[in-house]
Design a protein around this motif. Structure first.
Motif, PDB file in Angstrom:
ATOM      1  N   LYS A  86       0.841  -1.191   0.000  1.00  0.00           N
ATOM      2  CA  LYS A  86       0.000   0.000   0.000  1.00  0.00           C
ATOM      3  C   LYS A  86       0.881   1.247   0.000  1.00  0.00           C
ATOM      4  O   LYS A  86       1.736   1.432   0.853  1.00  0.00           O
ATOM      5  CB  LYS A  86      -0.897   0.006   1.237  1.00  0.00           C
ATOM      6  N   GLY A  87       0.668   2.086  -1.011  1.00  0.00           N
ATOM      7  CA  GLY A  87       1.439   3.313  -1.112  1.00  0.00           C
ATOM      8  C   GLY A  87       2.854   3.125  -1.604  1.00  0.00           C
ATOM      9  O   GLY A  87       3.641   4.074  -1.633  1.00  0.00           O
ATOM     10  N   GLY A  88       3.213   1.893  -1.992  1.00  0.00           N
ATOM     11  CA  GLY A  88       4.574   1.619  -2.435  1.00  0.00           C
ATOM     12  C   GLY A  88       4.648   1.274  -3.909  1.00  0.00           C
ATOM     13  O   GLY A  88       3.632   1.149  -4.599  1.00  0.00           O
ATOM     14  N   LYS A  89       5.850   1.075  -4.383  1.00  0.00           N
ATOM     15  CA  LYS A  89       6.095   0.757  -5.778  1.00  0.00           C
ATOM     16  C   LYS A  89       6.064  -0.754  -5.984  1.00  0.00           C
ATOM     17  O   LYS A  89       6.617  -1.510  -5.192  1.00  0.00           O
ATOM     18  CB  LYS A  89       7.461   1.304  -6.193  1.00  0.00           C
ATOM     19  N   PRO A  90       5.401  -1.234  -7.038  1.00  0.00           N
ATOM     20  CA  PRO A  90       5.407  -2.675  -7.319  1.00  0.00           C
ATOM     21  C   PRO A  90       6.819  -3.184  -7.583  1.00  0.00           C
ATOM     22  O   PRO A  90       7.625  -2.519  -8.231  1.00  0.00           O
ATOM     23  CB  PRO A  90       4.539  -2.793  -8.576  1.00  0.00           C
ATOM     24  N   GLN A 114      -3.226 -12.310  -0.885  1.00  0.00           N
ATOM     25  CA  GLN A 114      -2.848 -11.621   0.348  1.00  0.00           C
ATOM     26  C   GLN A 114      -2.722 -10.111   0.104  1.00  0.00           C
ATOM     27  O   GLN A 114      -2.454  -9.665  -1.024  1.00  0.00           O
ATOM     28  CB  GLN A 114      -1.523 -12.169   0.871  1.00  0.00           C
ATOM     29  N   PRO A 115      -2.872  -9.312   1.156  1.00  0.00           N
ATOM     30  CA  PRO A 115      -2.843  -7.850   0.994  1.00  0.00           C
ATOM     31  C   PRO A 115      -1.570  -7.319   0.354  1.00  0.00           C
ATOM     32  O   PRO A 115      -1.618  -6.323  -0.378  1.00  0.00           O
ATOM     33  CB  PRO A 115      -2.980  -7.346   2.441  1.00  0.00           C
ATOM     34  N   GLY A 116      -0.426  -7.974   0.615  1.00  0.00           N
ATOM     35  CA  GLY A 116       0.837  -7.478   0.085  1.00  0.00           C
ATOM     36  C   GLY A 116       0.935  -7.485  -1.425  1.00  0.00           C
ATOM     37  O   GLY A 116       1.797  -6.806  -1.998  1.00  0.00           O
ATOM     38  N   PHE A 117       0.043  -8.230  -2.079  1.00  0.00           N
ATOM     39  CA  PHE A 117       0.033  -8.265  -3.542  1.00  0.00           C
ATOM     40  C   PHE A 117      -1.033  -7.347  -4.135  1.00  0.00           C
ATOM     41  O   PHE A 117      -1.157  -7.245  -5.360  1.00  0.00           O
ATOM     42  CB  PHE A 117      -0.227  -9.694  -4.028  1.00  0.00           C
ATOM     43  N   HIS A 118      -1.821  -6.685  -3.270  1.00  0.00           N
ATOM     44  CA  HIS A 118      -2.968  -5.914  -3.755  1.00  0.00           C
ATOM     45  C   HIS A 118      -3.112  -4.583  -3.021  1.00  0.00           C
ATOM     46  O   HIS A 118      -4.199  -4.196  -2.597  1.00  0.00           O
ATOM     47  CB  HIS A 118      -4.248  -6.748  -3.607  1.00  0.00           C
ATOM     48  N   GLU A 119      -1.964  -3.899  -2.863  1.00  0.00           N
ATOM     49  CA  GLU A 119      -1.932  -2.557  -2.282  1.00  0.00           C
ATOM     50  C   GLU A 119      -2.630  -2.495  -0.929  1.00  0.00           C
ATOM     51  O   GLU A 119      -3.362  -1.556  -0.623  1.00  0.00           O
ATOM     52  CB  GLU A 119      -2.543  -1.548  -3.265  1.00  0.00           C
ATOM     53  N   GLY A 120      -2.387  -3.544  -0.133  1.00  0.00           N
ATOM     54  CA  GLY A 120      -2.905  -3.561   1.220  1.00  0.00           C
ATOM     55  C   GLY A 120      -4.311  -4.104   1.373  1.00  0.00           C
ATOM     56  O   GLY A 120      -4.808  -4.228   2.498  1.00  0.00           O
ATOM     57  N   LYS A 121      -4.943  -4.472   0.281  1.00  0.00           N
ATOM     58  CA  LYS A 121      -6.311  -4.978   0.338  1.00  0.00           C
ATOM     59  C   LYS A 121      -6.313  -6.501   0.239  1.00  0.00           C
ATOM     60  O   LYS A 121      -5.863  -7.068  -0.752  1.00  0.00           O
ATOM     61  CB  LYS A 121      -7.152  -4.393  -0.788  1.00  0.00           C
TER      62      LYS A 121
END
Length: 377
Positions: free
Chosen positions: A222-226, A348-355
């Motif tokens: 979330k808020g970071g660069k892929p 998991q959230p880490g793959f979907h901008e925290g969602k």
């Protein structure tokens, strides 16, 4: 230059593997469902007992190892040892990634000691053996510091009890930040050493970009660069005769193998050992691997909701269904079934901008293969 997901998909399809999961293949049975933490590992004993584990990755994990009793996950061997105690790293389960029943009817618990993929807690990365006849701990092997690097994440393990006084164990290091590799452990002495650290065959494929359900799988905080999803050597399987060890990076579509005897022999350098490795081709991107007593190798295909089998040098899809949302760990049962967890890891959230996109329940599935486990004793 990194191959685009579209190009990789085209290559994958041209290899005869396809890139969609529209058709259903195989009769899949649901064994158990999980409405709480996300499981990864599974192992089935000779008398049909089923064990699972839950790594401490972020879910609320009250116990990291469980036995399935009457369809319910129960802390195993008890609730107390499942309470992580970093002050006693060798005496409690910190974050278990795999559980594997060996040919001597012991459940080996592989503790990463790395909750949330942090650096392993000193003295906590270990293997713990529980005698299934008594449900008591009979051996603990704490890995030495020269084997457990700051980036190490011990992932899965296989056994050959014919070697040495009490047998050997083979493990994968599936690091997400450092070199991958294989680990060999002498069970009697507890001595361990690394092999093929940072080798091409134990490292993420730099051209690999997984795509699931039409979307590239990238780390998207979330808020970071892929960033690329890079995981080193993960799945592992031992051939029915014990002569060949199979393994694969999670971030790759290739299966590799090395002669087990050469792997154990320290007089053979890593560079010479690497020359003995074999690439079994485009199997599909897999998390776990497994073998059976008929000489066949199994792996998932998490991009395409599949389970695949290598027989006589050829890959075949034996199960395909959208229900297979990230096949993780495999276990061959004595009842002629291949068991595997399905845990939606890619949601998991880490793959979907925290969602978080996972939809419970997670599942333990099985498919009939009419073969038994590899038993080397």
């Amino acid at each position: 230059m990194m191959t685009s997901a579209l190009t990789a998909a085209a290559l994958y399809s041209s290899a005869g593997l396809g890139f969609t999961a529209e058709n259903t293949i195989g009769k899949i049975e649901t064994v158990a469902t999980f409405n709480d933490a996300m499981p990864t590992g599974v192992s089935v004993s000779g008398d049909g007992r089923i064990f699972v584990n839950y790594p401490r990755w972020g879910d609320d994990v009250p116990f990291t190892v469980a036995e399935i009793v009457d369809g319910k996950a129960v802390p195993y061997p008890n609730a107390e040892i499942n309470k992580a105690d970093p002050s006693k790293p060798a005496e409690s389960f910190l974050s278990v990634q795999s559980v594997v029943v060996d040919p001597a009817n012991r459940l080996w618990i592989l503790d990463t000691a790395a909750p949330g993929f942090q650096a392993p807690i000193a003295g906590g990365a270990k293997m713990v053996a529980i005698d299934l006849a008594t449900n008591q701990i009979v051996k603990t092997i704490v890995f030495p510091a020269d084997v457990i690097l700051p980036s190490t994440y011990v992932n899965d393990v296989r056994f050959d009890l014919r070697q040495g006084k009490e047998g050997v164990a083979y493990l994968t290091d599936s690091s997400i930040t450092g070199p991958g590799g294989l680990i060999v452990v002498d069970i009697a002495s507890g001595k361990a050493f690394r092999r093929l650290t940072g080798d091409k065959t134990t490292s993420p494929d730099p051209t690999f970009i997984p795509a699931i359900d039409g979307q590239k799988l990238l780390n998207r905080p979330k808020g970071g660069k892929p960033t690329p999803f890079n995981v080193a050597s993960d799945g592992i399987a031992l051939s029915a005769d014990g002569e060949t060890l199979y393994y694969s990076p999670l971030s790759s579509r290739h299966l590799y193998s090395v002669p087990a005897a050469a792997l154990r022999e320290l007089s053979i350098s890593d560079s010479d050992l690497a020359k003995q490795s074999k690439d079994w081709g485009l199997k599909g991107a897999s998390d776990g691997l497994e073998a059976d007593d008929k000489g066949r190798i199994y792996g998932g295909d998490y991009e395409n909701h599949r389970v695949r089998m290598l027989e006589n040098g050829k890959w075949k899809t034996i199960a395909q269904n959208t229900e297979i949302q990230w096949p993780d760990t495999f276990s061959t049962g004595s009842d002629g079934y291949l068991y595997f967890t399905v845990n939606q890891l890619d949601r998991q959230p880490g793959f979907h901008e925290g969602k978080g996109l996972r939809k419970k329940p997670y599942k333990l599935l099985r498919i009939r293969i009419d073969a038994g486990p590899v038993l080397l004793k």
